[in-house]
Design a protein around this motif. Structure first.
Motif, PDB file in Angstrom:
ATOM      1  N   LYS A 163       0.757  -1.230   0.195  1.00 31.38           N
ATOM      2  CA  LYS A 163      -0.065   0.094   0.093  1.00 31.38           C
ATOM      3  C   LYS A 163       0.808   1.331  -0.024  1.00 31.38           C
ATOM      4  O   LYS A 163       1.989   1.323   0.850  1.00 31.38           O
ATOM      5  CB  LYS A 163      -0.893  -0.033   1.192  1.00 31.38           C
ATOM      6  CG  LYS A 163      -1.908   1.064   1.277  1.00 31.38           C
ATOM      7  CD  LYS A 163      -2.840   0.663   2.482  1.00 31.38           C
ATOM      8  CE  LYS A 163      -3.946   2.012   2.663  1.00 31.38           C
ATOM      9  NZ  LYS A 163      -4.636   1.515   4.263  1.00 31.38           N
ATOM     10  N   SER A 164       0.410   2.208  -0.672  1.00 31.57           N
ATOM     11  CA  SER A 164       1.291   3.486  -0.952  1.00 31.57           C
ATOM     12  C   SER A 164       0.642   4.754  -0.184  1.00 31.57           C
ATOM     13  O   SER A 164       1.444   5.509   0.430  1.00 31.57           O
ATOM     14  CB  SER A 164       1.382   3.686  -2.384  1.00 31.57           C
ATOM     15  OG  SER A 164       0.176   4.386  -2.753  1.00 31.57           O
ATOM     16  N   HIS A 165      -0.496   4.486   0.314  1.00 33.03           N
ATOM     17  CA  HIS A 165      -1.015   5.783   1.181  1.00 33.03           C
ATOM     18  C   HIS A 165      -1.872   5.310   2.225  1.00 33.03           C
ATOM     19  O   HIS A 165      -2.829   4.589   2.474  1.00 33.03           O
ATOM     20  CB  HIS A 165      -2.027   6.467   0.414  1.00 33.03           C
ATOM     21  CG  HIS A 165      -2.651   7.824   0.776  1.00 33.03           C
ATOM     22  ND1 HIS A 165      -1.673   8.629   0.955  1.00 33.03           N
ATOM     23  CD2 HIS A 165      -4.065   8.131   1.170  1.00 33.03           C
ATOM     24  CE1 HIS A 165      -2.380   9.783   1.583  1.00 33.03           C
ATOM     25  NE2 HIS A 165      -3.482   9.393   1.726  1.00 33.03           N
ATOM     26  N   PRO A 166      -1.315   5.540   3.423  1.00 34.78           N
ATOM     27  CA  PRO A 166      -1.922   5.160   4.815  1.00 34.78           C
ATOM     28  C   PRO A 166      -3.040   6.012   5.159  1.00 34.78           C
ATOM     29  O   PRO A 166      -3.277   7.162   4.824  1.00 34.78           O
ATOM     30  CB  PRO A 166      -0.552   5.663   5.714  1.00 34.78           C
ATOM     31  CG  PRO A 166      -0.119   6.775   5.113  1.00 34.78           C
ATOM     32  CD  PRO A 166       0.021   6.721   3.694  1.00 34.78           C
ATOM     33  N   PHE A 167      -3.897   5.243   6.046  1.00 37.42           N
ATOM     34  CA  PHE A 167      -5.029   5.965   6.720  1.00 37.42           C
ATOM     35  C   PHE A 167      -4.373   6.435   8.112  1.00 37.42           C
ATOM     36  O   PHE A 167      -3.210   6.382   8.378  1.00 37.42           O
ATOM     37  CB  PHE A 167      -6.099   5.100   7.036  1.00 37.42           C
ATOM     38  CG  PHE A 167      -6.100   4.075   7.946  1.00 37.42           C
ATOM     39  CD1 PHE A 167      -6.718   4.382   9.151  1.00 37.42           C
ATOM     40  CD2 PHE A 167      -5.355   3.009   8.013  1.00 37.42           C
ATOM     41  CE1 PHE A 167      -6.626   3.562  10.229  1.00 37.42           C
ATOM     42  CE2 PHE A 167      -5.145   2.055   9.174  1.00 37.42           C
ATOM     43  CZ  PHE A 167      -6.002   2.316  10.184  1.00 37.42           C
ATOM     44  N   VAL A 168      -5.138   7.273   8.634  1.00 35.63           N
ATOM     45  CA  VAL A 168      -4.771   8.020   9.856  1.00 35.63           C
ATOM     46  C   VAL A 168      -3.936   7.278  10.729  1.00 35.63           C
ATOM     47  O   VAL A 168      -2.989   7.593  11.446  1.00 35.63           O
ATOM     48  CB  VAL A 168      -5.858   8.646  10.637  1.00 35.63           C
ATOM     49  CG1 VAL A 168      -7.058   7.866  11.001  1.00 35.63           C
ATOM     50  CG2 VAL A 168      -5.154   9.804  11.518  1.00 35.63           C
ATOM     51  N   GLY A 169      -4.547   6.058  11.146  1.00 36.48           N
ATOM     52  CA  GLY A 169      -3.860   4.949  11.926  1.00 36.48           C
ATOM     53  C   GLY A 169      -2.772   4.440  11.577  1.00 36.48           C
ATOM     54  O   GLY A 169      -1.931   3.835  12.455  1.00 36.48           O
ATOM     55  N   GLU A 170      -2.277   4.536  10.256  1.00 33.49           N
ATOM     56  CA  GLU A 170      -0.965   4.034   9.881  1.00 33.49           C
ATOM     57  C   GLU A 170       0.045   5.251   9.827  1.00 33.49           C
ATOM     58  O   GLU A 170       1.225   4.648   9.300  1.00 33.49           O
ATOM     59  CB  GLU A 170      -1.242   3.589   8.426  1.00 33.49           C
ATOM     60  CG  GLU A 170      -2.063   2.391   8.499  1.00 33.49           C
ATOM     61  CD  GLU A 170      -2.587   1.591   7.310  1.00 33.49           C
ATOM     62  OE1 GLU A 170      -2.440   0.474   6.918  1.00 33.49           O
ATOM     63  OE2 GLU A 170      -2.672   2.395   6.381  1.00 33.49           O
ATOM     64  N   GLU A 171      -0.316   6.606  10.118  1.00 32.52           N
ATOM     65  CA  GLU A 171       0.721   7.404  10.102  1.00 32.52           C
ATOM     66  C   GLU A 171       1.170   7.581  11.732  1.00 32.52           C
ATOM     67  O   GLU A 171       0.416   7.818  12.410  1.00 32.52           O
ATOM     68  CB  GLU A 171       0.198   8.635   9.549  1.00 32.52           C
ATOM     69  CG  GLU A 171      -0.185   8.641   7.960  1.00 32.52           C
ATOM     70  CD  GLU A 171      -0.613   9.866   7.391  1.00 32.52           C
ATOM     71  OE1 GLU A 171       0.561  10.475   6.618  1.00 32.52           O
ATOM     72  OE2 GLU A 171      -1.611  10.288   7.994  1.00 32.52           O
ATOM     73  N   PHE A 176       9.787   4.906  12.780  1.00 30.24           N
ATOM     74  CA  PHE A 176      10.096   3.456  12.744  1.00 30.24           C
ATOM     75  C   PHE A 176       8.593   2.845  12.728  1.00 30.24           C
ATOM     76  O   PHE A 176       8.338   1.667  13.034  1.00 30.24           O
ATOM     77  CB  PHE A 176      10.883   2.979  13.668  1.00 30.24           C
ATOM     78  CG  PHE A 176      12.309   3.614  13.631  1.00 30.24           C
ATOM     79  CD1 PHE A 176      12.972   3.033  12.743  1.00 30.24           C
ATOM     80  CD2 PHE A 176      12.681   4.654  14.260  1.00 30.24           C
ATOM     81  CE1 PHE A 176      14.400   3.335  12.425  1.00 30.24           C
ATOM     82  CE2 PHE A 176      14.091   5.026  14.053  1.00 30.24           C
ATOM     83  CZ  PHE A 176      14.859   4.137  13.027  1.00 30.24           C
ATOM     84  N   HIS A 177       7.469   3.587  13.046  1.00 28.62           N
ATOM     85  CA  HIS A 177       6.200   3.022  13.149  1.00 28.62           C
ATOM     86  C   HIS A 177       5.342   3.512  11.820  1.00 28.62           C
ATOM     87  O   HIS A 177       4.169   3.302  11.805  1.00 28.62           O
ATOM     88  CB  HIS A 177       5.536   3.326  14.365  1.00 28.62           C
ATOM     89  CG  HIS A 177       6.019   2.513  15.592  1.00 28.62           C
ATOM     90  ND1 HIS A 177       7.218   3.015  16.228  1.00 28.62           N
ATOM     91  CD2 HIS A 177       5.782   1.370  15.767  1.00 28.62           C
ATOM     92  CE1 HIS A 177       7.565   2.114  17.161  1.00 28.62           C
ATOM     93  NE2 HIS A 177       6.598   1.335  17.053  1.00 28.62           N
ATOM     94  N   ASP A 178       5.881   4.388  11.031  1.00 34.05           N
ATOM     95  CA  ASP A 178       5.136   4.961   9.966  1.00 34.05           C
ATOM     96  C   ASP A 178       5.186   4.168   8.920  1.00 34.05           C
ATOM     97  O   ASP A 178       6.126   3.227   8.683  1.00 34.05           O
ATOM     98  CB  ASP A 178       5.779   6.334   9.572  1.00 34.05           C
ATOM     99  CG  ASP A 178       4.888   7.160   8.755  1.00 34.05           C
ATOM    100  OD1 ASP A 178       3.582   6.812   9.013  1.00 34.05           O
ATOM    101  OD2 ASP A 178       5.486   8.097   7.885  1.00 34.05           O
ATOM    102  N   GLN A 240     -10.480  -3.362   0.596  1.00 35.00           N
ATOM    103  CA  GLN A 240     -10.567  -2.206   1.756  1.00 35.00           C
ATOM    104  C   GLN A 240     -10.871  -2.923   3.118  1.00 35.00           C
ATOM    105  O   GLN A 240     -11.378  -3.950   3.273  1.00 35.00           O
ATOM    106  CB  GLN A 240     -11.551  -1.307   1.455  1.00 35.00           C
ATOM    107  CG  GLN A 240     -11.628  -0.479   0.128  1.00 35.00           C
ATOM    108  CD  GLN A 240     -12.971   0.175  -0.221  1.00 35.00           C
ATOM    109  OE1 GLN A 240     -14.093  -0.393  -0.292  1.00 35.00           O
ATOM    110  NE2 GLN A 240     -12.657   1.577  -0.178  1.00 35.00           N
ATOM    111  N   CYS A 241     -10.502  -2.089   4.069  1.00 34.25           N
ATOM    112  CA  CYS A 241     -10.927  -2.247   5.541  1.00 34.25           C
ATOM    113  C   CYS A 241     -11.235  -0.613   5.940  1.00 34.25           C
ATOM    114  O   CYS A 241     -10.513  -0.221   6.656  1.00 34.25           O
ATOM    115  CB  CYS A 241      -9.972  -2.864   6.416  1.00 34.25           C
ATOM    116  SG  CYS A 241     -10.539  -3.266   8.141  1.00 34.25           S
TER     117      CYS A 241
END
Length: 389
Positions: A163-171, A176-178, A240-241
């Protein structure tokens, strides 16, 4: 921005006949971990996935005709990848494609998968190795999917996509957690049938930057494919989720993708877009009240003239006046088995039904899947439609 690479596969779909898809709208229960997000109930989730492969393997409900098997984003426990490949090898018929999202893994583990399946993922492997040279990134999380193609010979081809574009929980402010940003996206070209398809993970469908968008890159590539070979992008699968599957951003991209407002786009004019979302029973830590999951859908160009209906399990509409026909499913955990339409020009009758739902399955308490009686979701008959005109 995504880089599209074409991959040839020996998948022989029936020529001149519609294909069939099983869209698995199953729940995800996801919690935070030291590698991003992980599945909270991995054994139960795996049992659910395994039961679907068992169902497909028996051929129940005409499933022997299955061509595309779609699961939601982040639905596969990472330590079950080998078990999944075993099921694909033993349960699926040749000429079947499975697209499934994997829970977050570390970049080091993603790199090992790319190296393991290097023959099908050379460009993605080179991209990750280039990124490695920029710093120590082996521990950052990756949200990826598997595209498993069982060729006519029975050989499995495994393609990976990050995946190339994170949702808010993945940023995250912590680098090291991004989320790792994937850059290479395969476009699968089936031979000898000449059927072309791609997969995207959720927000990759709507991502854009100052210069380009993912979807404009896909349109341009598909247009070049059409002008050079007279082939098209036949299918775009978006797993999707997503707690907001009908957000205005998705609607806007669908509108631009099918609208042809500024120029003709013959490469995607007849593309079928499938959105496979997690069901309404999904729970994601930190997003409990963010919206409603479910409402997977199939979108086709308006020339197909899909009749508008509103039934308990699904409805059809134009997504608020867009130049499309949309088959919109509900929120419940279901398996939807339906056919994908052929080109409108091959059968231009206004009375035809381009999409037909063959079966809808629900899961019982003992984890078996049972077919819902067709009376609960049947389209109105031709006679009733004529009588209402």
């Amino acid at each position: 921005m995504l880089h599209i690479v074409e991959k040839d596969i020996e998948v022989a779909f029936p020529q001149g006949h519609h294909l069939h898809a099983l869209l698995c709208q199953i729940p995800n229960r996801i919690e935070r971990s030291d590698r991003g997000f992980r599945i909270a109930d991995p054994d139960q989730q795996w049992a659910r996935i395994e039961s679907i492969f068992e169902l497909v393997g028996t051929g129940s409900g005409n499933l022997k005709k299955l061509h595309f098997l779609l699961f939601p984003e982040s639905s596969l426990p990472a330590d079950r990848i080998d078990d999944l490949l075993r099921l694909a090898e033993t349960k699926l018929h040749p000429n079947t494609v499975t697209i499934i999202g994997v829970e977050h893994i570390r970049l080091a583990d993603y790199l090992r998968l790319l190296e393991r399946f290097q023959a099908d993922n050379e460009e993605a492997l080179a991209s990750v190795r280039t990124d490695q040279e920029a710093g120590e990134i082996e521990q950052i999380p990756v949200n990826c999917c598997l595209i498993i193609c069982k060729e006519e010979s029975g050989r499995l081809r495994i393609f990976l996509e990050a995946k190339s574009h994170p949702f808010v929980g993945e940023e995250n402010l912590d680098p090291f957690h991004d989320l790792y940003r994937g850059k290479v996206f395969p476009l699968l070209r089936c031979h000898p049938t000449c059927y072309n398809f791609m997969a995207l993970i959720c927000l990759d469908y709507i991502y854009r930057d100052l210069y380009r968008s993912n979807i404009s890159n896909i349109i341009d590539h598909a247009n070049r494919l059409f002008h050079e070979t007279r082939q098209r992008l036949d299918l775009l699968a978006v797993i999707q989720c997503n707690p907001k599957p009908e957000h205005a951003a998705f609607r806007d991209v669908i509108n631009g993708f099918y609208g042809e407002y500024l120029e003709y786009t013959p490469g995607v004019r007849d593309t079928i877009t499938l959105f496979c979302n997690a069901s309404g029973e999904t729970a994601c830590e930190g997003l409990e009240r963010a919206g409603s999951f479910g409402h997977s859908s199939a979108v086709i160009q308006k020339r197909h003239k899909l009749e508008k209906v509103d039934l308990p399990e699904f409805s059809s509409d134009d997504f608020g006046g867009l130049p499309i026909c949309r088959l919109r499913f509900g929120q419940d955990s279901r398996l939807f088995f339906f056919n994908l339409p052929v080109f409108h020009e091959l059968d231009p009758r206004t009375t035809r039904a381009p999409l037909k739902i063959h079966s809808i399955f629900q899961q019982l308490a003992d984890d078996r899947w049972t077919r819902i009686e067709s009376d609960a979701f049947s389209w109105p008959s031709t006679e009733s439609r004529a009588g209402s005109n």
